[in-house]
Design a protein around this motif. Structure first.
Motif, PDB file in Angstrom:
ATOM      1  N   LEU A 202       0.830  -1.204   0.000  1.00 56.16           N
ATOM      2  CA  LEU A 202       0.000   0.000   0.000  1.00 56.16           C
ATOM      3  C   LEU A 202       0.866   1.256   0.000  1.00 56.16           C
ATOM      4  O   LEU A 202       0.648   2.179  -0.804  1.00 56.16           O
ATOM      5  CB  LEU A 202      -0.912  -0.015   1.225  1.00 56.16           C
TER       6      LEU A 202
ATOM      7  N   THR B 274      -2.273  -4.138  -4.373  1.00 65.29           N
ATOM      8  CA  THR B 274      -1.032  -3.435  -4.021  1.00 65.29           C
ATOM      9  C   THR B 274       0.200  -4.332  -4.063  1.00 65.29           C
ATOM     10  O   THR B 274       1.175  -4.012  -4.744  1.00 65.29           O
ATOM     11  CB  THR B 274      -1.147  -2.815  -2.616  1.00 65.29           C
TER      12      THR B 274
ATOM     13  N   GLY C 129       2.805   1.516  -3.333  1.00 65.04           N
ATOM     14  CA  GLY C 129       1.948   1.934  -4.441  1.00 65.04           C
ATOM     15  C   GLY C 129       1.669   3.425  -4.418  1.00 65.04           C
ATOM     16  O   GLY C 129       1.714   4.095  -5.460  1.00 65.04           O
TER      17      GLY C 129
ATOM     18  N   LEU D  44      -6.286  -6.200  -0.939  1.00 56.90           N
ATOM     19  CA  LEU D  44      -5.020  -5.469  -0.901  1.00 56.90           C
ATOM     20  C   LEU D  44      -3.892  -6.253  -1.548  1.00 56.90           C
ATOM     21  O   LEU D  44      -3.033  -5.671  -2.221  1.00 56.90           O
ATOM     22  CB  LEU D  44      -4.649  -5.128   0.551  1.00 56.90           C
TER      23      LEU D  44
END
Length: 311
Positions: free
Chosen positions: A17, A85, A20, A81
């Motif tokens: 996360l 990500t 990214g 996620l």
């Protein structure tokens, strides 16, 4: 549930996360500093909105079915996620390196096939496997299927949104037309492909992990077969034929195989999920796969279960 893998899962999701977001900020800053072309905020916003809508549709389509595992919001977040990500973050360097192989061999036709299918299916499959061992309620083969669907849709919405934003810059009329055209192309000419690919991988891994009375070799073989199915379908879909008609024929042939196969897997998972309504209580706890292979358990009772999945 494996506590170590759960910790690893959340660490990687956190890195994915943050990584990214940093990549996005650096890309925008680099474009601004070099006076390069940047998409408008409207284009980016609408592309993100389309991604949210696509993600929501798939989540709702799976949520209200017998397939849905009661593993909590953390499970859903972890799976999405990983696809959105962690997978892109790991796939990008792997794809950059792996695309050199076909070029070195003079097989430019398969550059996108190898560079896409190999890293993407490998990383997504790894995520499915880690997630299945990270949440205690995940105990059925169809839970692997749902996990694959969640990982796949996470990856797909990010890929669709990014391709649409980047492609918008090359449209001769307007960046909005370019973005809308790419979203339309991807949603009409091959919708939900990553959902299909990773969903089937998840089914195979779920069957391999959660079927009792099977050897380690059978489990490994079952998982690898379904990973191979997804890889082959993805590989064939990405073949870059010089002739446009040949490309369309090739994609149509892949679609005629992969969509019916996914429907078959979905129906099979649905049938087993409908037949299973609880847990069987055994005379002792199951602490390893080796115990399942040995068998010899005595059933003390069933929590409302009518049929137990036996593979």
């Amino acid at each position: 549930m494996n506590r170590f893998l759960q910790i690893v899962l959340w660490i990687l999701n956190g890195i994915g996360l943050v990584g990214g977001l940093l990549f996005l900020m650096v890309s925008l800053f680099a474009g601004w500093a070099s006076d390069g072309a940047l998409p408008s905020f409207g284009v980016v916003g609408i592309s993100v909105l389309f991604a949210v809508v696509e993600l929501t549709v798939v989540l709702l389509a799976v949520r209200f079915t017998p397939l849905w595992p009661r593993a909590g919001a953390g499970y859903v977040l972890a799976a999405v996620l990983w696809g959105a990500t962690v997978s892109p973050l790991l796939v990008f360097p792997l794809a950059t390196a792996s695309t050199d192989l076909p070029a070195r061999l003079g097989l430019d036709l398969f550059e996108a096939s190898w560079g896409g299918a190999y890293p993407e299916e490998t990383v997504k499959s790894l995520g499915v496997l880690i997630i299945l061992f990270s949440f205690r309620p995940l105990v059925r083969p169809w839970h692997g299927f749902v996990t694959g669907v969640l990982v796949g849709i996470g990856f797909e919405v990010v890929e669709n949104a990014l391709y649409a934003v980047v492609d918008s810059l090359y449209d001769p009329v307007s960046d909005m037309d370019g973005m809308l055209g790419m979203w339309g192309l991807r949603m009409i000419g091959g919708p939900f492909l990553h959902v299909l690919f990773t969903g089937m991988v998840g089914w195979g891994i779920g069957v391999a992990v959660f079927t009792a009375g099977r050897s380690r070799l059978w489990r490994l073989g079952t998982g690898l077969v379904w990973v191979g199915v997804a890889f082959t379908a993805h590989f064939c879909w990405n073949i870059m034929y010089v002739n446009l008609r040949m490309s369309m024929v090739s994609m149509a042939m892949v679609a005629l195989v992969v969509y019916p196969l996914f429907i078959w897997v979905s129906m099979r998972a649905w049938r087993f999920a409908r037949a299973d309504s609880g847990y069987v209580l055994l005379d002792r706890p199951v602490m390893s796969v080796h115990q399942l292979e040995q068998g010899g358990f005595t059933a003390l009772g069933a929590g409302g279960a009518r049929v137990v999945y036996k593979g």
